[in-house]
Design an enzyme around this catalytic site. Structure first.
Site, short mmCIF file in Angstrom:
data_model
loop_
_atom_site.label_atom_id
_atom_site.label_comp_id
_atom_site.label_asym_id
_atom_site.label_seq_id
_atom_site.Cartn_x
_atom_site.Cartn_y
_atom_site.Cartn_z
N ASP A 62 0.87 -1.17 0.00
CA ASP A 62 0.00 0.00 0.00
C ASP A 62 0.91 1.23 0.00
OD1 ASP A 62 -2.36 1.67 0.52
OD2 ASP A 62 -1.55 1.83 2.57
N ASP A 64 -0.23 5.06 0.91
CA ASP A 64 -0.47 6.10 1.90
C ASP A 64 -0.32 5.59 3.33
OD1 ASP A 64 -0.96 7.72 -0.24
OD2 ASP A 64 -3.14 7.73 -0.02
N ASP A 90 -8.96 25.69 -1.22
CA ASP A 90 -8.62 24.30 -1.54
C ASP A 90 -7.40 23.84 -0.76
OD1 ASP A 90 -10.66 23.90 -3.47
OD2 ASP A 90 -9.47 24.97 -4.96
N THR A 169 -2.62 0.60 -4.75
CA THR A 169 -3.05 1.81 -4.07
C THR A 169 -4.25 2.48 -4.71
OG1 THR A 169 -2.30 4.05 -3.45
CG2 THR A 169 -1.33 3.07 -5.43
N ALA A 170 -4.99 3.24 -3.91
CA ALA A 170 -6.09 4.05 -4.42
C ALA A 170 -5.57 5.31 -5.09
CB ALA A 170 -7.04 4.42 -3.28
N ASN A 240 -8.82 -1.40 6.13
CA ASN A 240 -9.53 -1.55 4.86
C ASN A 240 -8.83 -2.52 3.92
OD1 ASN A 240 -11.56 0.35 5.48
ND2 ASN A 240 -10.21 2.04 4.91
#
Length: 308
Positions: A62, A64, A90, A169-170, A240
């Site tokens: 992964d 992060d 932002d 990874t996302a 997760n």
């Protein structure tokens, strides 16, 4: 995540067509497919010799909070803000998300959805080449200094054993691929944004590569590369990612959130927390993992000699 009903070759952008998760293979899946467009394993620093290739074992990391301190997408956002791609409002949103991620040590589904909307709106109409170039610059400016030394040593341990090392990874594929390339890893599977003629459309291909999606991606990658998942290792900080961690023979919790730490203790998984033991990251990698990787390298070397 790029998902289809068949196994195909990487396209020109390097994306991997993955098998449909509707009928996943067993955890020890392997296949006769040869690696396609795969860089050679990275030799140990200062060595002119390539390590023996261990064809059936790999490591999945992964990104992060496992490889990178905090969120790689937030770091990318900071770099974009410095280039005036975003407003001050932002920037505050990015900093808030980063602080919450570091404080809680886990992801929030609402944050993920909101981040997806903003990211897709930002890239719509922009060229893939522009985003890749920005990723290279921001990696040098911000992300390179955020790599956990201990996790970097673990990736090198597997490379030195002649094993493939993948980021799962996302994080958007383009950024994940940049990180993998800069660290000399085999490759990356990440969230894929649709592009037509080199221009982003503002839509995703499939869903964010997250949770069970990572497990499906790893299964399909194992088939594609002829991996035996019982000989593979997976690393993550997040509960997760339990579906992915549960697929492999060796699961390691890196900087784990509370739920993953509890489960890791229950299942006897290795736990490494570089947040509170930065010095330990410089001393060395876990002995059990090092022995396992070294054993894989020796087995591969013996097999190679016997085949001569």
């Amino acid at each position: 995540m790029m998902v289809s009903s068949h196994l195909g070759s990487p396209d020109q952008a390097g994306h991997v067509d993955l098998a449909s998760p509707a009928d996943p293979p067993p955890p020890d899946a392997s296949a006769s497919h040869s690696p396609v467009d795969m860089p050679a394993p990275v030799a140990a620093a200062g060595s002119d010799r390539q390590p023996p290739i261990d064809l059936t074992a790999a490591a999945f990391f992964d990104v992060d909070n496992t490889l990178v301190q905090g969120s790689s997408a937030v770091h990318f956002g900071r770099g974009l803000a410095a280039r005036h791609y975003f407003t001050y409002r932002d920037v505050l949103g990015f900093l808030y998300a980063q602080a919450k991620f570091q404080l809680l040590g886990k992801e929030n589904s609402n944050d993920v959805a909101a981040g997806r909307r903003k990211a897709l709106a930002f890239i719509e109409g922009r060229s893939v080449a522009e985003l890749v170039a920005l990723g290279e610059e921001i990696y040098d400016e911000i992300i390179a200094d955020k790599i956990w030394d201990g996790t970097r040593e673990l990736t090198q341990m597997h490379l030195d054993a002649g094993q493939q090392v993948w980021l799962i990874t996302a994080t958007p594929y383009e950024l994940a691929a940049t990180i993998a390339r800069r660290l000399g890893l085999t490759g990356a599977l990440g969230t894929v944004a649709e592009s037509v003629d080199g221009i982003f459309t503002g839509r995703l291909v499939g869903e964010i590569l997250h949770g069970t999606g990572k497990a499906h991606a790893v299964r399909s990658l194992a088939i594609r590369e002829g991996l035996n998942l019982k000989r593979c290792t997976a690393y993550s900080d997040s509960y997760n990612d339990v579906p992915m961690l549960s697929l492999v023979g060796t699961a390691v919790a890196i900087n784990p959130d509370a739920r993953l730490r509890s489960l890791a203790r229950e299942r006897g998984w290795e736990i490494r927390d570089f947040r509170i033991a930065r010095k330990a990251a410089r001393i060395g990698v876990p002995s059990a993992l090092a022995l396992g990787a070294a054993g894989g390298a020796l087995a591969a070397l013996a097999s190679r000699r016997q085949s001569r």
